[in-house]
Design an enzyme around this catalytic site. Sequence first.
Site, PDB file in Angstrom:
ATOM      1  N   ASP A 150      -4.702   7.783 -11.297  1.00  0.00           N
ATOM      2  CA  ASP A 150      -6.130   8.024 -11.080  1.00  0.00           C
ATOM      3  C   ASP A 150      -6.678   8.641 -12.370  1.00  0.00           C
ATOM      4  O   ASP A 150      -6.444   9.811 -12.672  1.00  0.00           O
ATOM      5  CB  ASP A 150      -6.337   8.955  -9.882  1.00  0.00           C
ATOM      6  CG  ASP A 150      -7.799   8.992  -9.467  1.00  0.00           C
ATOM      7  OD1 ASP A 150      -8.672   9.062 -10.356  1.00  0.00           O
ATOM      8  OD2 ASP A 150      -8.060   8.946  -8.260  1.00  0.00           O
ATOM      9  N   ILE A 151      -7.382   7.834 -13.134  1.00  0.00           N
ATOM     10  CA  ILE A 151      -7.813   8.243 -14.471  1.00  0.00           C
ATOM     11  C   ILE A 151      -8.837   9.369 -14.369  1.00  0.00           C
ATOM     12  O   ILE A 151      -8.767  10.374 -15.074  1.00  0.00           O
ATOM     13  CB  ILE A 151      -8.404   7.035 -15.238  1.00  0.00           C
ATOM     14  CG1 ILE A 151      -7.407   5.864 -15.195  1.00  0.00           C
ATOM     15  CG2 ILE A 151      -8.742   7.408 -16.668  1.00  0.00           C
ATOM     16  CD1 ILE A 151      -7.982   4.544 -15.676  1.00  0.00           C
ATOM     17  N   ASN A 189     -11.254  -7.252  -9.053  1.00  0.00           N
ATOM     18  CA  ASN A 189     -12.269  -6.927  -8.041  1.00  0.00           C
ATOM     19  C   ASN A 189     -13.620  -7.438  -8.536  1.00  0.00           C
ATOM     20  O   ASN A 189     -13.734  -7.979  -9.626  1.00  0.00           O
ATOM     21  CB  ASN A 189     -12.287  -5.429  -7.746  1.00  0.00           C
ATOM     22  CG  ASN A 189     -12.595  -4.623  -8.995  1.00  0.00           C
ATOM     23  OD1 ASN A 189     -13.670  -4.750  -9.571  1.00  0.00           O
ATOM     24  ND2 ASN A 189     -11.641  -3.827  -9.436  1.00  0.00           N
TER      25      ASN A 189
HETATM   26  O1  C5P Z   1     -10.651   6.605  -5.311  1.00  0.00           O
HETATM   27  P1  C5P Z   1     -11.734   5.667  -5.733  1.00  0.00           P
HETATM   28  O2  C5P Z   1     -11.205   4.421  -6.408  1.00  0.00           O
HETATM   29  O3  C5P Z   1     -12.732   5.338  -4.678  1.00  0.00           O
HETATM   30  O4  C5P Z   1     -12.520   6.517  -6.824  1.00  0.00           O
HETATM   31  C1  C5P Z   1     -13.561   5.976  -7.554  1.00  0.00           C
HETATM   32  C2  C5P Z   1     -13.764   6.774  -8.811  1.00  0.00           C
HETATM   33  O5  C5P Z   1     -12.517   7.069  -9.434  1.00  0.00           O
HETATM   34  C3  C5P Z   1     -14.528   5.982  -9.843  1.00  0.00           C
HETATM   35  O6  C5P Z   1     -15.254   6.906 -10.637  1.00  0.00           O
HETATM   36  C4  C5P Z   1     -13.425   5.307 -10.633  1.00  0.00           C
HETATM   37  O7  C5P Z   1     -13.856   4.975 -11.949  1.00  0.00           O
HETATM   38  C5  C5P Z   1     -12.360   6.377 -10.643  1.00  0.00           C
HETATM   39  N1  C5P Z   1     -10.968   5.865 -10.650  1.00  0.00           N
HETATM   40  C6  C5P Z   1     -10.183   6.035 -11.749  1.00  0.00           C
HETATM   41  N2  C5P Z   1      -8.872   5.619 -11.745  1.00  0.00           N
HETATM   42  C7  C5P Z   1      -8.346   5.032 -10.652  1.00  0.00           C
HETATM   43  C8  C5P Z   1      -9.148   4.842  -9.510  1.00  0.00           C
HETATM   44  C9  C5P Z   1     -10.453   5.257  -9.557  1.00  0.00           C
HETATM   45  O8  C5P Z   1     -10.659   6.556 -12.763  1.00  0.00           O
HETATM   46  N3  C5P Z   1      -7.083   4.625 -10.667  1.00  0.00           N
END
Ligand code: C5P
Length: 401
Positions: A308-309, A211
Amino acid sequence: MDGMLAQKKILLIIGGGIAAYKSLDLIRRLRERGCSVTPVLTKAATEFVTPLSVSALAGAKVYTYLFDLTDEAEMGHIQLSRSADLIVVAPATADLMAKMAQGRADDLASTLLLATDTPVLVAPSMNVRMWDHPATQRNLAVLRGDGVGVVGPNEGDMACGEYGPGRMAEPLEIVTAVEAQFRAGPLAGRHVLVTSGPTHEPIDPVRYIANRSSGAQGTALAEALLALGARVSFVTGPALVPPPMGAEVIRVETALQMQQAVEAALPADAAVFAAAVADWRVENSSVEKIKKDAKGAAPALRFAENPDILAAVAQRAEGRPRLVVGFAAETETVVAHATAKRLRKGCDWIVANDVSPATGIMGGAENAVTVIDADGAETWPRMSKADVARKLADRIAKALA
Ligand code: C5P
């Protein structure tokens, strides 16, 4: 000298590795900044550098692996380690790290390390396979958990002819890490984890999905946190901007690697997730380069959702950082989406911004954010990413005070 390091007493433990020659330069650099350096050599270190050259550069007596009875009478090893402001282990070999992790004390260096309550900074240096070995990574995690600071290793050509992580950090990088140990400020003594940059999800060995994140906001934030005295672990995907000086930089490529690195960097007082993590990875990525199909059929990529970290850390039952901050890059109804996201992910704050192409924010120098917490939404005027970072770092310092 009135720098940050003036009058600081450094006990420098030199381990037995080829990088020991760089420690000679490190001694010079530290002394230039006003430090006094008391060197200790392990037995193996004396095979790489001579006590005479170390002593000449340090302008001080060198302690070697041998226990000297007069020294024991004049200055016991307990006192030797405790009279320092900081202990630096450079190069920290795989063996020294293993000893430290186990609390062994079978020579002067390891005894000093066990007998001390002084902060310790290690600069690992070893062959790439030794660094990657689960045993070393386990020891590293133990040391981090014990509060030991780590600088490097860097990636690059190694004396053994291989390429990869394992090269000791350069003397000036170690000096920056030493300075970080002495930093004062509202976040001194606090550990903050920051994720930054994009992730790359491989399709095959040469292609990947990515991205447009440049890593600029995450890097600026880490710099602002460092300036307030925090110890910063910076887990970054392949970003365009160079990582902040003085942070502990952990480079990753994929979301799965980022998750592992985040887990390994915890515990932390606060964690800020500024990375633009790919939501999906290619489940059927190929180990060989995918060839064009003779009949012109496009490859069928299957996607799997990445963990989702942020949500995993925010929803931890144990060891949750006191403050967990997420970012939300949205292109429409920003505040409503981000408010819902805060609740869904379980984080304390969401820093929301509009990344529609018209704003020029993604990859640009400015940002316009709304910070959402349990009390509501606070919209900040458009400003540079560095100013957003400073305002956010101040807000984090207040929350942790
Ligand atoms: O759900 P979305 O991608 O919009 O969420 C954004 C937030 O979640 C950011 O803080 C991003 O660093 C974190 N994130 C994450 N792991 C993922 C997706 C998003 O830590 N797989």
